[in-house]
Write a protein that holds these residues in place. Structure first.
Motif, PDB file in Angstrom:
ATOM      1  N   LEU A 177      15.316 -43.092 -18.541  1.00  0.00           N
ATOM      2  CA  LEU A 177      14.596 -42.646 -16.863  1.00  0.00           C
ATOM      3  C   LEU A 177      15.502 -44.240 -15.704  1.00  0.00           C
ATOM      4  N   LEU A 234      11.374 -34.754 -23.007  1.00  0.00           N
ATOM      5  CA  LEU A 234      12.296 -36.040 -22.745  1.00  0.00           C
ATOM      6  C   LEU A 234      12.965 -35.963 -23.248  1.00  0.00           C
ATOM      7  N   LEU A 237      15.536 -33.379 -21.664  1.00  0.00           N
ATOM      8  CA  LEU A 237      15.857 -33.399 -20.326  1.00  0.00           C
ATOM      9  C   LEU A 237      17.126 -34.877 -20.308  1.00  0.00           C
ATOM     10  N   THR A 238      16.989 -35.848 -21.849  1.00  0.00           N
ATOM     11  CA  THR A 238      17.601 -36.834 -21.426  1.00  0.00           C
ATOM     12  C   THR A 238      19.699 -36.050 -22.396  1.00  0.00           C
ATOM     13  N   MET A 260      12.211 -35.886 -15.663  1.00  0.00           N
ATOM     14  CA  MET A 260      11.978 -36.889 -15.904  1.00  0.00           C
ATOM     15  C   MET A 260      11.290 -37.952 -15.853  1.00  0.00           C
TER      16      MET A 260
END
Length: 278
Positions: A177, A234, A237-238, A260
């Motif tokens: 993030l 997560l 999303l990464t 995120m």
């Protein structure tokens, strides 16, 4: 090299819509801002021949100091000026330079260097955290203030600044993030504070339900499924952010980083809840 016409384009509404793509960082923005101010002065004093000529001459002299290098995705502003060692006056060739190669004396922090340069990482979203950690440990062993307690006062001061800068670079690049947000910052893009008004209502509902489930959890067994679900989101999303960054789709990456941010907040709450229940 920036021309006067290009600077006028940046001042227009069309230029502003594309300024994020033209300007890489705050250093570039600061320089262009000074040009814009000067250009406005020239316009306002168009009837004053002497002032206009002086301003134009000053503008051209400043333009000679800066160049732009085109990359595949953006324009970089190269304002770095080669420095000399403060101790022996020999040229410092490396960027960033921590020690002088001639006299081995610690140098001041290079304010123009990015966190990626400091940590010797490629400027990509997917980086090797193992390599990052090795670089961090190596730099901290070299730059820690304890190593300079018997050195000159100047070196002691530089070691504190260098060590603090390395700490900040490491913390920023370590987590996806903060790393993604920093990459956006290098492009003069920022996430808005608070809840995104354009967020998907379904996503906001899902987040609300997860928060409520955490508040009602009475045992670690109640919390673990929420934590596992958050980790999976997560991870997804990464991967999506990495793909967007590689394609240069910064607006898409910004929207995904906004999501995120919400799930990273849930992850922190999961850790806090488990700590309370242990």
């Amino acid at each position: 090299m920036l021309s006067l016409n290009n600077l006028r384009i940046i001042c227009t509404s069309h230029g502003l819509r594309h300024s994020n793509r033209l300007l890489m960082n705050k250093a570039c923005l600061s320089k262009v801002s000074s040009y814009v101010t000067l250009n406005n002065c020239i316009t306002l004093n168009s009837n004053k021949g002497t002032k206009q000529r002086n301003s134009l001459r000053l503008l051209k002299e400043r333009e000679l100091k800066y160049t732009t290098i085109v990359s595949s995705q953006k324009l970089f502003c190269t304002t770095h000026v080669k420095q000399n060692c403060w101790n022996c006056s020999q040229p410092i060739e490396e960027t960033p330079a921590f020690f002088c190669l001639s006299c081995n004396v610690l140098q001041p922090p290079d304010e123009s260097a990015s966190f990626f340069q400091i940590m010797d990482c490629d400027q990509t979203f997917a980086i090797s955290t193992e390599k990052l950690q090795k670089r961090y440990l190596h730099l901290q062993r070299s730059l820690h203030p304890d190593n300079f307690s018997q050195k000159k006062e100047k070196e002691q001061e530089f070691s504190e600044h260098q060590s603090a800068l390395v700490n900040k670079a490491y913390r920023t690049l370590l987590k996806p993030l903060s790393r993604g947000l920093y990459m956006l910052e290098l492009q003069s893009m920022h996430l808005e504070e608070g809840t995104d008004p354009g967020a998907d209502p379904q996503l906001l509902l899902e987040l609300m339900e997860m928060n409520e489930a955490l508040q009602e959890a009475r045992s670690p067994e109640d919390v673990h499924p929420i934590g596992q679900s958050t980790k999976e989101r997560l991870k997804e999303l990464t991967e999506q952010i990495d793909a967007s960054m590689r394609k240069g789709e910064l607006q898409t990456a910004k929207e995904l980083l906004s999501q995120m941010k919400y799930f990273a907040n849930i992850e922190d709450k999961v850790k806090e809840k488990l700590s309370e229940l242990m």
